[in-house]
Design a protein around this motif. Structure first.
Motif, PDB file in Angstrom:
ATOM      1  N   ARG A  16      -9.834  65.824  18.387  1.00  0.00           N
ATOM      2  CA  ARG A  16      -8.365  65.875  18.960  1.00  0.00           C
ATOM      3  C   ARG A  16      -8.415  64.366  19.480  1.00  0.00           C
ATOM      4  O   ARG A  16      -7.282  63.918  19.803  1.00  0.00           O
ATOM      5  N   LEU A  17      -9.519  63.282  19.240  1.00  0.00           N
ATOM      6  CA  LEU A  17      -9.328  61.917  19.727  1.00  0.00           C
ATOM      7  C   LEU A  17      -9.070  61.135  18.688  1.00  0.00           C
ATOM      8  O   LEU A  17      -9.476  61.562  17.579  1.00  0.00           O
ATOM      9  N   SER A  18      -8.437  60.119  19.037  1.00  0.00           N
ATOM     10  CA  SER A  18      -7.948  59.208  17.798  1.00  0.00           C
ATOM     11  C   SER A  18      -8.196  57.776  18.140  1.00  0.00           C
ATOM     12  O   SER A  18      -8.507  57.077  17.597  1.00  0.00           O
ATOM     13  N   GLU A  19      -7.967  57.412  19.625  1.00  0.00           N
ATOM     14  CA  GLU A  19      -7.898  56.106  20.053  1.00  0.00           C
ATOM     15  C   GLU A  19      -9.370  56.038  21.035  1.00  0.00           C
ATOM     16  O   GLU A  19      -9.791  54.855  21.249  1.00  0.00           O
ATOM     17  N   SER A  20      -9.595  56.862  21.611  1.00  0.00           N
ATOM     18  CA  SER A  20     -10.894  56.844  22.902  1.00  0.00           C
ATOM     19  C   SER A  20     -12.266  57.427  21.928  1.00  0.00           C
ATOM     20  O   SER A  20     -12.172  58.183  21.212  1.00  0.00           O
ATOM     21  N   PRO A  21     -13.285  56.652  22.366  1.00  0.00           N
ATOM     22  CA  PRO A  21     -14.612  57.223  21.736  1.00  0.00           C
ATOM     23  C   PRO A  21     -14.887  58.405  22.156  1.00  0.00           C
ATOM     24  O   PRO A  21     -15.642  59.190  21.455  1.00  0.00           O
ATOM     25  N   ARG A  57       8.923  73.541  18.415  1.00  0.00           N
ATOM     26  CA  ARG A  57       7.788  74.341  18.155  1.00  0.00           C
ATOM     27  C   ARG A  57       6.888  74.437  19.483  1.00  0.00           C
ATOM     28  O   ARG A  57       5.888  75.102  19.393  1.00  0.00           O
ATOM     29  N   GLN A  58       7.124  73.709  20.486  1.00  0.00           N
ATOM     30  CA  GLN A  58       6.243  73.728  21.684  1.00  0.00           C
ATOM     31  C   GLN A  58       6.746  74.735  22.572  1.00  0.00           C
ATOM     32  O   GLN A  58       7.940  75.161  22.766  1.00  0.00           O
ATOM     33  N   ASP A  59       5.785  75.598  23.070  1.00  0.00           N
ATOM     34  CA  ASP A  59       6.013  76.914  23.815  1.00  0.00           C
ATOM     35  C   ASP A  59       5.403  76.672  25.370  1.00  0.00           C
ATOM     36  O   ASP A  59       5.090  77.966  25.933  1.00  0.00           O
ATOM     37  N   LYS A  60       4.809  75.707  25.619  1.00  0.00           N
ATOM     38  CA  LYS A  60       4.399  75.655  26.938  1.00  0.00           C
ATOM     39  C   LYS A  60       4.592  74.324  27.719  1.00  0.00           C
ATOM     40  O   LYS A  60       5.137  73.276  27.158  1.00  0.00           O
ATOM     41  N   ILE A  61       4.532  74.297  29.026  1.00  0.00           N
ATOM     42  CA  ILE A  61       4.759  72.982  29.630  1.00  0.00           C
ATOM     43  C   ILE A  61       3.480  72.461  29.929  1.00  0.00           C
ATOM     44  O   ILE A  61       2.450  72.888  30.669  1.00  0.00           O
ATOM     45  N   TYR A  62       3.104  71.284  29.793  1.00  0.00           N
ATOM     46  CA  TYR A  62       1.629  70.723  29.702  1.00  0.00           C
ATOM     47  C   TYR A  62       1.773  69.594  30.959  1.00  0.00           C
ATOM     48  O   TYR A  62       2.898  68.916  31.043  1.00  0.00           O
ATOM     49  N   TYR A  63       0.751  69.492  31.600  1.00  0.00           N
ATOM     50  CA  TYR A  63       0.692  68.597  32.942  1.00  0.00           C
ATOM     51  C   TYR A  63      -0.847  68.047  32.621  1.00  0.00           C
ATOM     52  O   TYR A  63      -1.754  68.785  32.038  1.00  0.00           O
ATOM     53  N   LEU A  64      -1.036  66.805  33.570  1.00  0.00           N
ATOM     54  CA  LEU A  64      -2.389  66.488  33.458  1.00  0.00           C
ATOM     55  C   LEU A  64      -2.417  66.041  35.194  1.00  0.00           C
ATOM     56  O   LEU A  64      -1.661  65.342  35.436  1.00  0.00           O
ATOM     57  N   LEU A  65      -3.743  66.332  35.577  1.00  0.00           N
ATOM     58  CA  LEU A  65      -3.976  65.925  36.720  1.00  0.00           C
ATOM     59  C   LEU A  65      -4.748  64.446  36.834  1.00  0.00           C
ATOM     60  O   LEU A  65      -5.615  64.539  36.034  1.00  0.00           O
ATOM     61  N   SER A  66      -4.554  63.616  37.689  1.00  0.00           N
ATOM     62  CA  SER A  66      -5.155  62.393  37.736  1.00  0.00           C
ATOM     63  C   SER A  66      -5.064  61.661  39.110  1.00  0.00           C
ATOM     64  O   SER A  66      -4.414  62.209  39.782  1.00  0.00           O
ATOM     65  N   ASP A  67      -5.939  60.683  39.247  1.00  0.00           N
ATOM     66  CA  ASP A  67      -6.081  60.165  40.425  1.00  0.00           C
ATOM     67  C   ASP A  67      -4.933  58.889  40.589  1.00  0.00           C
ATOM     68  O   ASP A  67      -4.320  58.289  41.645  1.00  0.00           O
ATOM     69  N   SER A  68      -4.325  58.487  39.635  1.00  0.00           N
ATOM     70  CA  SER A  68      -3.214  57.374  39.441  1.00  0.00           C
ATOM     71  C   SER A  68      -2.738  57.524  38.192  1.00  0.00           C
ATOM     72  O   SER A  68      -3.214  57.903  37.326  1.00  0.00           O
ATOM     73  N   LEU A  69      -1.161  56.628  38.023  1.00  0.00           N
ATOM     74  CA  LEU A  69      -0.609  56.945  36.940  1.00  0.00           C
ATOM     75  C   LEU A  69      -1.058  55.998  35.997  1.00  0.00           C
ATOM     76  O   LEU A  69      -1.124  56.400  34.833  1.00  0.00           O
ATOM     77  N   GLY A  70      -1.930  54.940  35.998  1.00  0.00           N
ATOM     78  CA  GLY A  70      -2.459  54.087  35.156  1.00  0.00           C
ATOM     79  C   GLY A  70      -3.743  54.827  34.403  1.00  0.00           C
ATOM     80  O   GLY A  70      -3.778  54.858  33.344  1.00  0.00           O
ATOM     81  N   SER A  71      -4.505  55.614  35.345  1.00  0.00           N
ATOM     82  CA  SER A  71      -5.493  56.323  34.849  1.00  0.00           C
ATOM     83  C   SER A  71      -4.992  57.665  33.867  1.00  0.00           C
ATOM     84  O   SER A  71      -5.472  57.884  32.903  1.00  0.00           O
ATOM     85  N   ALA A  72      -3.846  58.149  34.373  1.00  0.00           N
ATOM     86  CA  ALA A  72      -3.362  59.359  33.554  1.00  0.00           C
ATOM     87  C   ALA A  72      -3.032  58.752  32.125  1.00  0.00           C
ATOM     88  O   ALA A  72      -3.232  59.514  31.010  1.00  0.00           O
ATOM     89  N   LEU A  73      -2.342  57.709  32.122  1.00  0.00           N
ATOM     90  CA  LEU A  73      -1.855  57.279  30.801  1.00  0.00           C
ATOM     91  C   LEU A  73      -2.834  56.608  29.816  1.00  0.00           C
ATOM     92  O   LEU A  73      -2.722  56.641  28.612  1.00  0.00           O
ATOM     93  N   ASN A  74      -4.072  56.331  30.636  1.00  0.00           N
ATOM     94  CA  ASN A  74      -5.047  56.041  29.684  1.00  0.00           C
ATOM     95  C   ASN A  74      -6.065  57.257  29.286  1.00  0.00           C
ATOM     96  O   ASN A  74      -7.078  56.895  28.738  1.00  0.00           O
ATOM     97  N   SER A  75      -5.573  58.359  29.908  1.00  0.00           N
ATOM     98  CA  SER A  75      -6.612  59.381  29.716  1.00  0.00           C
ATOM     99  C   SER A  75      -6.736  59.897  28.211  1.00  0.00           C
ATOM    100  O   SER A  75      -5.776  59.893  27.480  1.00  0.00           O
TER     101      SER A  75
END
Length: 628
Positions: free
Chosen positions: A528-533, A421-439
Motif C-alpha cells: 500500500r506504500l509508494s513514497e514512504s519506506p 466508487r467510494q462508499d465510505k468517509i475516511y479520516y485520519l487522526l494526527s497531532d498536527s496538520l503537517g504530520s497528517a499530510l506526511n503520514s
C-alpha cells in the motif's frame, strides 16, 4: 383561612394566623431565599401584577377610581425613619381582600406544607411553588410591614394591614385618597442599606429592568427601568446596531458578537430569547458575565443571573437572555422547578440554535469558519458527550482534508466530492496538520483519489468514538483501512528492478525483526506504500487508534500495545538496507531510524531527542563513505 374574619364595626382588629404560620414564616425567611435583595424584586413583581390587572379592567370599565392615573410603581426610601415605601396605582384591595391575599400562607394550607416537609425530608424549593408567598420575603429585611390599600371600586373603603411576621396581624380602616397599594417596610438595623438610592437602583436594574411599567425612585420620581425588553420586540423591527448595543451592555465586551439569534416562539412553549456568540471563548477581565449561563427571566422579571439548564453544557460559551410566561417557578423565584416545561424550553432553544448555526454556515461561510476556528472544540465536545444532540451537531463540523488542506470542509462538502466508487468517509487522526499530510497512511488514498478528513484536535478521538455514520455512510479511520493497491503503479514508480522474491522478502523481514526485537509486534511487507519506506499498523485485536489516543490523553502512564511495522520493498532506502552486509553498522542504524521515523509520524515517539545521536552516526558514515 385565618381564625376570625374582619368586622368593619371595629376600628382596628387583631386576627390570628393558624398555629403553623410562624414555623412556616421561619422557613420562608431563613431557609428559602439565598439573597436578601430578592425581597424588592418580589414586591415590584406583585405591584406589576396589580398594575396589569388594572390595565385589563380599564379596557372594559370606566367606573373606576382614578381612571386617568398613570400605571406606575414608585419606590421612596426614608433613611431618617429607616423605612422603604413601594407604591403602585394598581387594582388595590379592600380589607377583606387584604385578609385573603396577605394571609395566603395560611390560606394555602400551612399544615399540609409543613407535613410534606416532615414526611419527605424535602427541600422547600421543590414543593412550595403553589403557595405564592413572595410578599413575605420582605420579612428578611423588615421588622414590621404595613400595607395601605384602596380598591379601584369607587365605593370601597381603604384599609391598613400591619404585621411583624409573628402569629397575628392587625387590620383596620385608614385614610387613602388614591387607588392602589403602598407597602411600607420598617427595616431591621442590619438592612439600612435598602434606604440608599444607589443600592436600590442597582437592585432594580438587576432584577426589574424590564418590568412593563415605569419604576420611579425617590421623592423626585427619577425613572429607573427601561420597560421595553429588546428580546420581546419583533425581530424584523430590531436593527443590528440595537443587538450589538444590547450585547455590549449585557457583557461589557468591547468586541461585537460573531452571531446573534433572536427567538420568538409560541409553541410548544412560549419563549422569547436573545442569544449571542462572543468574539472569543475567553471572557475578558472586565466582563460583566463572569460565569457561564443565560439570564433567565419570567415575565420580564430576572429569576436567575446564570442559568445553566436552558442549553446543553457544550453551548456554555453562549451569552444572552431567555424569557418565558410558562415557567413554573418556586415561590422565591430564585430557581425553576424541574418540569416538563423546562425540558421543552431547553429542547426548543437548542434545536433552534443548532438550525440557525447550520443556516449561518451556508449563508455566510467565511463568518462561520471564524466561529469554527475559535469554538469548534465545543461542537466536538457535544458530539463526544451528548447523546441527545450529538447527531444533530455533525453538520456543523469542519475539517481540512488531504486534497484541500487549506480549506474547511463540512461532511456534506466531502460527500459531494466523493468518487462514485467510494462508499465510505475516511479520516485520519494526527497531532498536527503537517504530520497528517506526511503520514504514510495517506499514500494509498492519494493513489485512489479518495479524500481524507484530517483531524488534529485532542477531542477528535473522543468524538470519533461516537460519530460512526453520517447520512448512513460509515466513517472509517484511514490508518486501519486496508484498501487494495490501484491497478497501475504510482506515477513515476518503476517496479521492474525493485521486485523481491519470496526468499528475499523473508530475509529482509528477518533483518528488521532481529534489530527491533520486542519493540514491534511483527514486521511484514506491504504493497500500500509508494513514497514512504515504512508505516506502523495495529495488530489484529488491538484497541482502535481512537481508544488508544483517548487512553493516552487520560492516563499519563498508559502503555501502548506493540505495533506492526509494514515495510515498502520498492522503496530505495529499503532496497539499500537489503543490499548491506550483515555486519555493516549502517544496517542497524538505518532500521532503527526507519522505525523511529514511523513512531514520530504517528506522534508516538516518547523522546525524539534520542534520535539525534543516531542521526549523527548515520551522517558520519555517509560522509566517510564520500571521502574514501
Amino acid at each position: 383561612m385565618v381564625e376570625s374574619a374582619f368586622d368593619p364595626a371595629h376600628e382596628f382588629q387583631t386576627l390570628n394566623f393558624k398555629a403553623e404560620t410562624q414555623q412556616l414564616l421561619d422557613i420562608l425567611i431563613h431557609s428559602l431565599y439565598t439573597e436578601r435583595d430578592v425581597f424588592l424584586r418580589e414586591l415590584i413583581s406583585n405591584a406589576s401584577d396589580a398594575l396589569t390587572r388594572m390595565h385589563f379592567i380599564l379596557l372594559t370599565e370606566r367606573d373606576v377610581l382614578d381612571p386617568d392615573a398613570e400605571l406606575a410603581i414608585t419606590i421612596v426610601p426614608e433613611p431618617d425613619k429607616r423605612a422603604l415605601r413601594i407604591i403602585d396605582t394598581g387594582i388595590g384591595m379592600t380589607a377583606d381582600e387584604m385578609i385573603e391575599n396577605l394571609g395566603t400562607i395560611a390560606h394555602s394550607g400551612a399544615r399540609a406544607f409543613i407535613q410534606a416537609l416532615k414526611e419527605n425530608n424535602a427541600n422547600p424549593n421543590d414543593i412550595i411553588g403553589q403557595f405564592g408567598v413572595g410578599f413575605y420575603s420582605a420579612f428578611m429585611v423588615a421588622e414590621r410591614i404595613e400595607v395601605i390599600s384602596r380598591s379601584y371600586k369607587p365605593q370601597a373603603s381603604p384599609a391598613r394591614w400591619i404585621s411583624t411576621g409573628r402569629e397575628t396581624f392587625n387590620i383596620g380602616p385608614c385614610e387613602k385618597v388614591n387607588r392602589g397599594t403602598e407597602v411600607i417596610l420598617y427595616l431591621k438595623e442590619d438592612a439600612s442599606e435598602y434606604t440608599q438610592e444607589t443600592r436600590l437602583r442597582q437592585i432594580i436594574k438587576k432584577h426589574s429592568e424590564y418590568i412593563p411599567y415605569p419604576i420611579y425612585l425617590g421623592q423626585d420620581k427619577q425613572p429607573v427601568n427601561r420597560q421595553s425588553a429588546l428580546w420581546r420586540q419583533p425581530p424584523q423591527q430590531v436593527k443590528d446596531e440595537d443587538y450589538e448595543a444590547f450585547y455590549k451592555q449585557l457583557t461589557l465586551d468591547f468586541q461585537p458578537p460573531l452571531f446573534h439569534l433572536h427567538l420568538v416562539i409560541d409553541a410548544p412553549v412560549q419563549v422569547f430569547a436573545l442569544l449571542f456568540i462572543p468574539a472569543s471563548p475567553e471572557r475578558g477581565p472586565l466582563s460583566a458575565r463572569n460565569e457561564e449561563g443565560l439570564k433567565l427571566y419570567a415575565r420580564k422579571v430576572l429569576i436567575q443571573e446564570y442559568n445553566r439548564d436552558l442549553l446543553p453544557s457544550f453551548f456554555r460559551f453562549i451569552d444572552g437572555v431567555v424569557d418565558s410566561e410558562d415557567l413554573p417557578l418556586n415561590v422565591s423565584r430564585e430557581s425553576v422547578q424541574a418540569s416538563r416545561v423546562l425540558a421543552q424550553l431547553k429542547r426548543v432553544i437548542t434545536n433552534r440554535l443548532i438550525e440557525a448555526l447550520k443556516n449561518w454556515a451556508k449563508e455566510k461561510p467565511d463568518e462561520y469558519t471564524t466561529f469554527w476556528q475559535r469554538f469548534g472544540r465545543f461542537i466536538r465536545e457535544g458530539i463526544a458527550t451528548d447523546e441527545e444532540y450529538g447527531e444533530l451537531l455533525a453538520p456543523l463540523l469542519r475539517f481540512p482534508t488531504l486534497f484541500k488542506p487549506d480549506q474547511w470542509l463540512s461532511l456534506e462538502d466531502y460527500l459531494l466530492t466523493m468518487p462514485a466508487r467510494q462508499d465510505k468517509i475516511y479520516y485520519l487522526l494526527s497531532d498536527s496538520l503537517g504530520s497528517a499530510l506526511n503520514s504514510p497512511h495517506l499514500e494509498i488514498f492519494r493513489r485512489h483519489r479518495y479524500d481524507v478528513l484530517l483531524m488534529t484536535d485532542p477531542l477528535d478521538p473522543f468524538m470519533m468514538l461516537r460519530l460512526k455514520k453520517y447520512q448512513n455512510i460509515e466513517l472509517v479511520n484511514a490508518a486501519s483501512e486496508e484498501l487494495p493497491p490501484p491497478e497501475s503503479p504510482s506515477e513515476g514508480q518503476d517496479l521492474s528492478e525493485s521486485l523481491l522474491s519470496v526468499e528475499e522478502q523473508t530475509r529482509l523481514i528477518n533483518r528488521f525483526k532481529s534489530v527491533l526485537g520486542e519493540k514491534v509486534a511483527d514486521v511484514r511487507i506491504t504493497q500500500r506504500l509508494s513514497e514512504s519506506p515504512a508505516r506502523l499498523a495495529l495488530q489484529q485485536g488491538s484497541p482502535s487508534q481512537e481508544i488508544q489516543r483517548v487512553y493516552r490523553l487520560l492516563q499519563s502512564d498508559y502503555s501502548l500495545p506493540k505495533l506492526v511495522l509494514e515495510i515498502n520493498p520498492h522503496h530505495p532506502l529499503i532496497r539499500s538496507l537489503y543490499n548491506l552486509p550483515d555486519n555493516d553498522p549502517l544496517l542497524r542504524l538505518g532500521i532503527e531510524q526507519i522505525y523511529e521515523n514511523a513512531l514520530l509520524l504517528e506522534g508516538l515517539h516518547a523522546n525524539p531527542g534520542d534520535m539525534v545521536k543516531r542521526t549523527e552516526e548515520i551522517l558520519l558514515h555517509a560522509l566517510q563513505a564520500k571521502t574514501t
